[in-house]
Design a protein around this motif. Structure first.
Motif, mmCIF file in Angstrom:
data_model
loop_
_atom_site.group_PDB
_atom_site.id
_atom_site.type_symbol
_atom_site.label_atom_id
_atom_site.label_comp_id
_atom_site.label_asym_id
_atom_site.label_seq_id
_atom_site.Cartn_x
_atom_site.Cartn_y
_atom_site.Cartn_z
ATOM 1 N N TRP A 36 0.830 -1.197 0.000
ATOM 2 C CA TRP A 36 0.000 0.000 0.000
ATOM 3 C C TRP A 36 0.868 1.251 0.000
ATOM 4 C CZ3 TRP A 36 0.052 -3.377 4.226
ATOM 5 C CH2 TRP A 36 0.684 -2.901 5.382
ATOM 6 N N SER A 38 1.765 4.460 1.743
ATOM 7 C CA SER A 38 1.664 4.900 3.132
ATOM 8 C C SER A 38 1.044 6.279 3.236
ATOM 9 C CB SER A 38 3.040 4.917 3.789
ATOM 10 O OG SER A 38 3.540 3.615 3.920
ATOM 11 N N ALA A 39 0.206 6.427 4.240
ATOM 12 C CA ALA A 39 -0.375 7.721 4.580
ATOM 13 C C ALA A 39 0.554 8.379 5.598
ATOM 14 C CB ALA A 39 -1.768 7.529 5.164
ATOM 15 N N ARG A 41 -0.184 9.281 8.748
ATOM 16 C CA ARG A 41 -0.414 8.496 9.968
ATOM 17 C C ARG A 41 -1.441 7.441 9.615
ATOM 18 N NH1 ARG A 41 -1.170 11.096 15.814
ATOM 19 N NH2 ARG A 41 1.022 11.436 15.438
ATOM 20 N N GLU A 42 -1.196 6.201 10.046
ATOM 21 C CA GLU A 42 -2.065 5.083 9.691
ATOM 22 C C GLU A 42 -1.993 3.992 10.750
ATOM 23 O OE1 GLU A 42 -0.515 3.857 5.908
ATOM 24 O OE2 GLU A 42 1.507 3.691 6.699
ATOM 25 N N VAL A 44 -2.001 -0.268 11.203
ATOM 26 C CA VAL A 44 -1.826 -1.559 10.541
ATOM 27 C C VAL A 44 -2.226 -2.633 11.542
ATOM 28 C CG1 VAL A 44 -0.183 -3.143 9.459
ATOM 29 C CG2 VAL A 44 0.075 -0.665 9.132
ATOM 30 N N LEU A 66 -8.297 7.112 11.087
ATOM 31 C CA LEU A 66 -7.047 6.959 10.347
ATOM 32 C C LEU A 66 -7.204 5.894 9.265
ATOM 33 C CD1 LEU A 66 -4.563 6.903 13.355
ATOM 34 C CD2 LEU A 66 -5.032 8.814 11.817
ATOM 35 N N PRO A 67 -6.384 5.949 8.222
ATOM 36 C CA PRO A 67 -6.382 4.849 7.251
ATOM 37 C C PRO A 67 -5.980 3.556 7.961
ATOM 38 C CG PRO A 67 -5.143 6.730 6.417
ATOM 39 C CD PRO A 67 -5.467 7.024 7.859
ATOM 40 N N VAL A 68 -6.646 2.452 7.627
ATOM 41 C CA VAL A 68 -6.391 1.160 8.263
ATOM 42 C C VAL A 68 -5.983 0.156 7.191
ATOM 43 C CG1 VAL A 68 -7.391 -0.734 9.609
ATOM 44 C CG2 VAL A 68 -8.052 1.633 10.102
ATOM 45 N N HIS A 69 -4.928 -0.601 7.481
ATOM 46 C CA HIS A 69 -4.462 -1.663 6.592
ATOM 47 C C HIS A 69 -4.533 -2.978 7.356
ATOM 48 C CE1 HIS A 69 -3.095 1.433 3.887
ATOM 49 N NE2 HIS A 69 -2.508 2.016 4.932
ATOM 50 N N GLN A 111 3.563 6.388 11.636
ATOM 51 C CA GLN A 111 3.659 7.768 11.133
ATOM 52 C C GLN A 111 4.799 7.810 10.131
ATOM 53 O OE1 GLN A 111 2.149 10.845 12.649
ATOM 54 N NE2 GLN A 111 3.041 12.025 11.006
#
Length: 131
Positions: A36, A38-39, A41-42, A44, A66-69, A111
């Motif tokens: 993916w 990266s954002a 802040r995310e 995982v 936040l974006p979640v992976h 981050q």
């Protein structure tokens, strides 16, 4: 006690900070190679088929804003909620092992590609007092 919906990022940070598990993931390390973009802040989440009911954990993570992976490691396909498409297969397992994940599930607050916080273990859904 604050409602998780009113302070989702604070709730997530508190959940990550109150672990009794012995995380072996090293804070400050960069994430191993992943598929993916990266954002800033995310979050995982690295999990397996035998983690049990992760409903409360997924709820807290998805409410963070936040974006979640999702990383489904160890070769047995298990779905992720909320429309997340988990990363699976040997590369996902290699990712978990490169992180030195000691216990599944593991949640990472990241981050700019660096691990800020790590939580490993069973999630009880109880975040404790949040005053």
């Amino acid at each position: 006690m604050q409602d998780m919906k009113r302070a989702p990022l604070l709730s997530l940070l508190l959940a990550l900070g109150v672990s009794h598990a012995d995380a072996r993931v090293r804070l400050g390390d960069t994430l191993p190679a992943h598929p993916w973009v990266s954002a800033g802040r995310e979050v995982v989440v690295v999990y397996t088929h035998d983690c049990g009911d992760l409903g409360g954990l997924w709820s807290a993570v998805l409410s963070s804003g936040l974006p979640v992976h999702a990383v489904n490691a160890e070769d047995i396909s298990t779905p992720a909620p909320g429309g997340l498409k988990p990363w699976r297969g040997p590369e996902a397992t290699a990712f978990a092992r490169a992180l030195r994940v000691g216990t599944y599930p593991t949640v990472l607050l990241v981050q700019s590609g660096r691990i800020l916080n790590a939580w490993e273990g069973t999630f009880s859904g109880n975040l404790g007092p949040m005053e």
